[in-house]
Design an enzyme around this catalytic site. Structure first.
Site, PDB file in Angstrom:
ATOM      1  N   HIS A  61     -10.486  24.188 -13.200  1.00  0.00           N
ATOM      2  CA  HIS A  61      -9.687  24.241 -14.442  1.00  0.00           C
ATOM      3  C   HIS A  61      -8.792  23.006 -14.543  1.00  0.00           C
ATOM      4  O   HIS A  61      -7.781  22.888 -13.858  1.00  0.00           O
ATOM      5  CB  HIS A  61      -8.830  25.505 -14.459  1.00  0.00           C
ATOM      6  CG  HIS A  61      -8.166  25.761 -15.777  1.00  0.00           C
ATOM      7  ND1 HIS A  61      -8.415  26.876 -16.547  1.00  0.00           N
ATOM      8  CD2 HIS A  61      -7.262  25.035 -16.484  1.00  0.00           C
ATOM      9  CE1 HIS A  61      -7.689  26.826 -17.647  1.00  0.00           C
ATOM     10  NE2 HIS A  61      -6.978  25.711 -17.639  1.00  0.00           N
ATOM     11  N   HIS A  63      -7.483  19.775 -17.587  1.00  0.00           N
ATOM     12  CA  HIS A  63      -7.516  19.232 -18.957  1.00  0.00           C
ATOM     13  C   HIS A  63      -7.559  17.712 -18.835  1.00  0.00           C
ATOM     14  O   HIS A  63      -6.509  17.060 -18.774  1.00  0.00           O
ATOM     15  CB  HIS A  63      -6.282  19.677 -19.739  1.00  0.00           C
ATOM     16  CG  HIS A  63      -6.225  21.155 -19.959  1.00  0.00           C
ATOM     17  ND1 HIS A  63      -6.561  21.740 -21.161  1.00  0.00           N
ATOM     18  CD2 HIS A  63      -5.924  22.175 -19.123  1.00  0.00           C
ATOM     19  CE1 HIS A  63      -6.434  23.061 -21.058  1.00  0.00           C
ATOM     20  NE2 HIS A  63      -6.055  23.337 -19.820  1.00  0.00           N
ATOM     21  N   GLN A 156      -6.959  24.659 -28.624  1.00  0.00           N
ATOM     22  CA  GLN A 156      -5.574  24.690 -28.116  1.00  0.00           C
ATOM     23  C   GLN A 156      -4.607  25.385 -29.077  1.00  0.00           C
ATOM     24  O   GLN A 156      -3.702  26.095 -28.657  1.00  0.00           O
ATOM     25  CB  GLN A 156      -5.101  23.258 -27.853  1.00  0.00           C
ATOM     26  CG  GLN A 156      -3.631  23.107 -27.527  1.00  0.00           C
ATOM     27  CD  GLN A 156      -3.312  23.396 -26.074  1.00  0.00           C
ATOM     28  OE1 GLN A 156      -3.645  22.613 -25.189  1.00  0.00           O
ATOM     29  NE2 GLN A 156      -2.691  24.532 -25.826  1.00  0.00           N
ATOM     30  N   HIS A 214      -8.365  30.827 -21.932  1.00  0.00           N
ATOM     31  CA  HIS A 214      -6.958  30.830 -21.517  1.00  0.00           C
ATOM     32  C   HIS A 214      -6.410  32.192 -21.943  1.00  0.00           C
ATOM     33  O   HIS A 214      -6.188  32.419 -23.134  1.00  0.00           O
ATOM     34  CB  HIS A 214      -6.186  29.711 -22.210  1.00  0.00           C
ATOM     35  CG  HIS A 214      -6.393  28.356 -21.625  1.00  0.00           C
ATOM     36  ND1 HIS A 214      -7.607  27.723 -21.628  1.00  0.00           N
ATOM     37  CD2 HIS A 214      -5.534  27.517 -20.986  1.00  0.00           C
ATOM     38  CE1 HIS A 214      -7.483  26.548 -21.028  1.00  0.00           C
ATOM     39  NE2 HIS A 214      -6.236  26.400 -20.632  1.00  0.00           N
ATOM     40  N   GLU A 217      -1.605  33.714 -20.876  1.00  0.00           N
ATOM     41  CA  GLU A 217      -0.800  32.729 -20.136  1.00  0.00           C
ATOM     42  C   GLU A 217       0.632  32.797 -20.660  1.00  0.00           C
ATOM     43  O   GLU A 217       1.108  31.917 -21.373  1.00  0.00           O
ATOM     44  CB  GLU A 217      -1.371  31.311 -20.302  1.00  0.00           C
ATOM     45  CG  GLU A 217      -0.665  30.304 -19.385  1.00  0.00           C
ATOM     46  CD  GLU A 217      -1.118  28.871 -19.613  1.00  0.00           C
ATOM     47  OE1 GLU A 217      -1.945  28.630 -20.513  1.00  0.00           O
ATOM     48  OE2 GLU A 217      -0.617  27.984 -18.880  1.00  0.00           O
ATOM     49  N   ASP A 313      -5.193  22.415 -13.252  1.00  0.00           N
ATOM     50  CA  ASP A 313      -4.800  22.583 -14.656  1.00  0.00           C
ATOM     51  C   ASP A 313      -4.344  21.269 -15.288  1.00  0.00           C
ATOM     52  O   ASP A 313      -4.891  20.849 -16.303  1.00  0.00           O
ATOM     53  CB  ASP A 313      -3.723  23.654 -14.811  1.00  0.00           C
ATOM     54  CG  ASP A 313      -3.638  24.216 -16.227  1.00  0.00           C
ATOM     55  OD1 ASP A 313      -4.467  23.831 -17.072  1.00  0.00           O
ATOM     56  OD2 ASP A 313      -2.744  25.035 -16.497  1.00  0.00           O
ATOM     57  N   TRP A 319       2.573  18.991 -19.846  1.00  0.00           N
ATOM     58  CA  TRP A 319       2.953  20.268 -19.225  1.00  0.00           C
ATOM     59  C   TRP A 319       3.408  20.099 -17.783  1.00  0.00           C
ATOM     60  O   TRP A 319       4.059  20.952 -17.232  1.00  0.00           O
ATOM     61  CB  TRP A 319       1.775  21.243 -19.294  1.00  0.00           C
ATOM     62  CG  TRP A 319       1.425  21.602 -20.693  1.00  0.00           C
ATOM     63  CD1 TRP A 319       1.997  22.599 -21.444  1.00  0.00           C
ATOM     64  CD2 TRP A 319       0.460  20.968 -21.546  1.00  0.00           C
ATOM     65  NE1 TRP A 319       1.442  22.613 -22.701  1.00  0.00           N
ATOM     66  CE2 TRP A 319       0.493  21.632 -22.791  1.00  0.00           C
ATOM     67  CE3 TRP A 319      -0.437  19.912 -21.384  1.00  0.00           C
ATOM     68  CZ2 TRP A 319      -0.327  21.272 -23.857  1.00  0.00           C
ATOM     69  CZ3 TRP A 319      -1.253  19.561 -22.434  1.00  0.00           C
ATOM     70  CH2 TRP A 319      -1.185  20.223 -23.657  1.00  0.00           C
TER      71      TRP A 319
HETATM   72 ZN    ZN Z   1      -5.462  25.177 -19.029  1.00  0.00          ZN
END
Ligand code: ZN
Length: 444
Positions: A61, A63, A156, A214, A217, A313, A319
């Site tokens: 996982h 991005h 997203q 996702h 979360e 991630d 993030w």
């Molecule tokens: Zn993610």
């Protein structure tokens, strides 16, 4: 009789071996021989002197489209998921095909340098040009000689938050995304969230794709889309092709509901991905004290025999400004955050960044379902790590000495060495790790 191999690794410890060192021979992309001593010649004859031979790391996982953008156009000051989504919303307006490709390649090289050979990346498909998706599909082809990449079409901003998003998601599948994603807890209403899950399953069936959502979360104990995902997977009997990523709300459910839910999950056989670095830093932000950890029930899912893998991630993005692609950091964090400190539990966390990740990606070979990935006849995708056991690898965050992909030597690294200047004879010239069985990697 002397055999000839492409590569021979001499005197290494197999991850699931019996503790005795072995020689391992590779020819034509396949592990062709394992024996205490091989009478052999090879293009690359490597004396690995007690180091661990392991399956490769699997990043299940990540991005890649947002990787290496931290601070652009501004830093995430609140540290929250939602400020991250806002910043990414600003940053992604200026994406170009070339810039996404260049950053993704840089991130993949970083990951490869840490022994990652398989990557599942999400590609944001919420903007009309589908730049991120097109770039990552391109990168998937570019790197195929040294990395296996899967691309998940990830809306997203939600599928129903904007009228164009549903069509963009479908267009991404037509363009060749390996899987369909979603974010039901971020849809405008609970009803939209449920509808989005049903749409995802319909698209996966129509285009014969994997699913990776996702899911929940958030710390909200009322965020209960996992049950919807599991029920859809159960009804279509496709649990092995379905993944629920994050599921952090599972940590906030009361136990009465969690126990009931666990029964459904066991029947559905879906895969789970926890992302401890990100879950620990993004969740619990609205709490004072006691403050929740915001990581799903990794230990309990593992104890129930469900497939759990671990992901990074984010690498240096809106993030999470840290991260270097090393999955040993991820496993190490999971051990702490999930109370997985028993010996079997620590080794289970190692599996979660190796073979469990392959299972999540649907790439665990049929012949390895119940057995080892390191036996005769298996593809020669493997690592040599600078420690004798998986426990030591995690404890020392051991470096990758050798990475072999498709039977070809991908990288080699010289051992780390530390030389004390103190006047004590036993401290001169020792390795910086506390295991003395490891010598220099030699290539005669
Ligand atoms: Zn993610």
């Amino acid at each position: 009789m002397t055999e000839h191999f492409d590569i021979v690794l001499r005197q290494g410890h197999l991850l699931d071996g019996d503790g005795h060192p072995v020689d391992l021979g590779i020819r034509d992309g396949v592990i062709t021989a394992i024996a205490p001593r091989l009478e052999a010649t090879a293009e690359h004859d490597l004396d690995i002197q007690g180091c661990l031979i392991s399956p490769p790391f699997v990043e299940s996982h990540i991005h890649l489209d947002s990787a290496l953008t931290a601070g652009e156009p501004r830093w995430n000051q609140s540290g929250t998921l939602f400020e991250g989504i806002q910043i990414w919303g600003e940053r992604k307006r200026s994406l170009t095909l070339d810039s996404v490709k260049q950053r993704a390649l840089e991130a993949l090289k970083l990951q490869a340098s840490h022994g990652v050979q398989y990557v599942r990346t999400h590609a944001d498909v919420s903007e009309p040009s589908l730049t991120a998706l097109k770039a990552l599909l391109d990168v998937r082809e570019t790197v195929q000689d040294w990395m296996t990449v899967q691309v998940i079409a990830f809306p997203q901003d939600g599928i129903y938050s904007n009228v164009q998003n549903e069509a963009l998601l479908e267009e991404a599948l037509k363009l060749g995304a390996d899987g369909v994603g979603g974010i039901p807890h971020y849809e405008l209403t609970r009803e939209d969230g449920v509808r989005s899950v049903h749409r995802i399953f319909a698209l996966a069936q129509q285009y014969d794709r994997l699913i990776d959502i996702h899911c929940d979360e958030i710390d909200d104990p009322q965020s209960r889309f996992l049950e919807v995902v599991a029920a859809c997977a159960l009804r279509q009997a496709i649990g092995h092709r379905v993944t629920a990523s994050h599921t952090t709300a599972f940590a906030s459910y009361d136990n009465a509901y969690a126990v009931k839910l666990m029964g459904l999950l066991r029947r559905s056989r879906i895969n789970f991905i926890a992302n401890p670095l990100i879950n620990l830093t993004l969740q619990g932000r609205a709490d004072s004290y006691p403050k929740r950890r915001g990581i799903t029930r990794v230990k309990e899912l593992w104890q129930q025999g469900l497939n759990v893998s671990l992901g990074h991630d984010c690498i240096q993005d809106p993030w999470y400004s840290l991260g270097n692609g090393n999955l040993l950091d991820v496993a190490h964090m999971a051990i702490h955050a999930c109370h997985m400190t028993g010996q079997a539990e620590i080794l289970a966390c190692y599996d979660m960044v190796t073979r469990n990740g392959l299972q999540t990606l649907g790439l665990l070979p049929e012949t390895a379902q119940r057995g080892s990935l390191l036996c005769q006849g298996q593809p020669a995708n493997l690592l040599v790590l600078e420690a004798p056991t998986a426990f030591d690898v995690i404890k020392n965050r051991a470096v990758v000495m050798v990475s072999i992909y498709g039977g070809r030597l991908l990288l080699r690294r010289k051992p780390r060495a530390l030389y004390w200047s103190l006047p004590s004879p036993e401290t001169h010239g020792t390795s910086d790790e506390n295991d003395k069985s490891l010598g220099n990697l030699s290539d005669p």
